[in-house]
Write a protein that holds these residues in place. Sequence first.
Motif, PDB file in Angstrom:
ATOM      1  N   GLN A  94      29.210  43.948  39.756  1.00  0.00           N
ATOM      2  CA  GLN A  94      30.441  43.167  39.861  1.00  0.00           C
ATOM      3  C   GLN A  94      30.171  41.874  40.625  1.00  0.00           C
ATOM      4  OE1 GLN A  94      33.318  44.240  38.296  1.00  0.00           O
ATOM      5  NE2 GLN A  94      31.986  45.897  37.546  1.00  0.00           N
ATOM      6  N   ARG A 187      41.740  34.824  48.115  1.00  0.00           N
ATOM      7  CA  ARG A 187      42.010  35.308  46.763  1.00  0.00           C
ATOM      8  C   ARG A 187      43.419  35.908  46.741  1.00  0.00           C
ATOM      9  NH1 ARG A 187      38.425  34.412  42.754  1.00  0.00           N
ATOM     10  NH2 ARG A 187      38.443  36.565  41.985  1.00  0.00           N
ATOM     11  N   GLN A 191      43.736  38.853  41.745  1.00  0.00           N
ATOM     12  CA  GLN A 191      42.317  38.589  41.543  1.00  0.00           C
ATOM     13  C   GLN A 191      41.465  39.667  42.205  1.00  0.00           C
ATOM     14  OE1 GLN A 191      42.550  34.659  43.459  1.00  0.00           O
ATOM     15  NE2 GLN A 191      41.879  33.732  41.525  1.00  0.00           N
ATOM     16  N   SER A 192      40.198  39.750  41.796  1.00  0.00           N
ATOM     17  CA  SER A 192      39.264  40.650  42.471  1.00  0.00           C
ATOM     18  C   SER A 192      39.164  40.266  43.941  1.00  0.00           C
ATOM     19  CB  SER A 192      37.885  40.545  41.819  1.00  0.00           C
ATOM     20  OG  SER A 192      36.907  41.186  42.622  1.00  0.00           O
ATOM     21  N   ARG A 193      39.193  41.268  44.806  1.00  0.00           N
ATOM     22  CA  ARG A 193      39.074  41.026  46.257  1.00  0.00           C
ATOM     23  C   ARG A 193      37.668  41.363  46.748  1.00  0.00           C
ATOM     24  NH1 ARG A 193      43.957  40.838  48.902  1.00  0.00           N
ATOM     25  NH2 ARG A 193      42.735  39.919  50.592  1.00  0.00           N
ATOM     26  N   GLN A 194      36.693  41.423  45.833  1.00  0.00           N
ATOM     27  CA  GLN A 194      35.322  41.732  46.227  1.00  0.00           C
ATOM     28  C   GLN A 194      34.666  40.475  46.791  1.00  0.00           C
ATOM     29  OE1 GLN A 194      32.768  44.413  43.933  1.00  0.00           O
ATOM     30  NE2 GLN A 194      31.138  42.879  43.954  1.00  0.00           N
TER      31      GLN A 194
END
Length: 340
Positions: A94, A187, A191-194
Amino acid sequence: MNRQTLPIIDLSSLVTENSSHRQETLLSLGRAARDIGFFYLRNHGLSRQLLSDVQRVSRQFFSLPLSDKEAVSMINSPHFRGYNRSGVEVTRGQHDYREQFDIGAERPAITNSQAPAWSRMQGPNQWPQALPELRQQLTVWQQHMTLVALQLLRALAESLSLPAESFDELYGDYPNEHVKLIRYPGRNLSQSRQGVGAHKDSGFLTLLLQDEQSGLQVEVEDGEWWDIPPIEDTFVVNIGELLELATNGYLRATVHRVVSPPQDKERLSIAFFLGAQLDAVVPLYPLPPTLAQLARGPASDPDNPMRREVGWNYLKGRLRSHPEVAARFYRDYLVNRGEE
């Protein structure tokens, strides 16, 4: 979780031979390194001015026009040095949403075509012409952090009832020291929080300088994550895979991650990784029986197994994290391994 969950280790008590608290601090250090693999480090000897200067120049770098940052893009470097835009690095398949700039020990590239693929990681850094102060500040930072990390590494050896210099042979004359400047943009919830995905670090020790924004999390048990909030004038320290391998799993290299800040915030962190010489092989160190019986073996991920050959252990992580660099500079190695 509150700030007291992680132990706070006082480095000054460890490096002062006549400190009345030295033995007590060694015991606390050993427990933290085994039970959690993470702790705060205070009284490390670095001035507030130095901490402030390296944060200031890091923010200046990330504020440069994109063209100036991409002039030193990592895609130009077989040594995995330079700038990456947010979303370029990959963890566990990811994308990580963080901007970053990486440097290592400044050494000439190895040009021997018969040398193992991991030898390509040695080489010069890239430095932005638009911000010459960055090279000066990070060189000073790397020198100071190396001294702090070595003091801590030798104290860790003592906490294991080993001679203080036990790990010096792995560190060697040409250690793999690594500095990473990291900016996590905000973010939104859709959205992706990675910021960076769950992973272990591959070296001896990581020392992290955080700003005021939280985001770092540690997996203390399967699926149980602790927040590690910033504490002023401290580093967050974690154990790397080298020490887990060296102690047959007695010490713990703990999985950790960073959750992206909210949309209206950003997070700056500066990581220093103390590593071993690339051609070293990690032996099993003879722990006293009372400790050895508690060693559980390295907790190696089948999808990302740890290797005792230091160069190969580092390289596998870089290739997985930076697929564009891997495709450009390591295609021959990937083809030979059947990975392309």
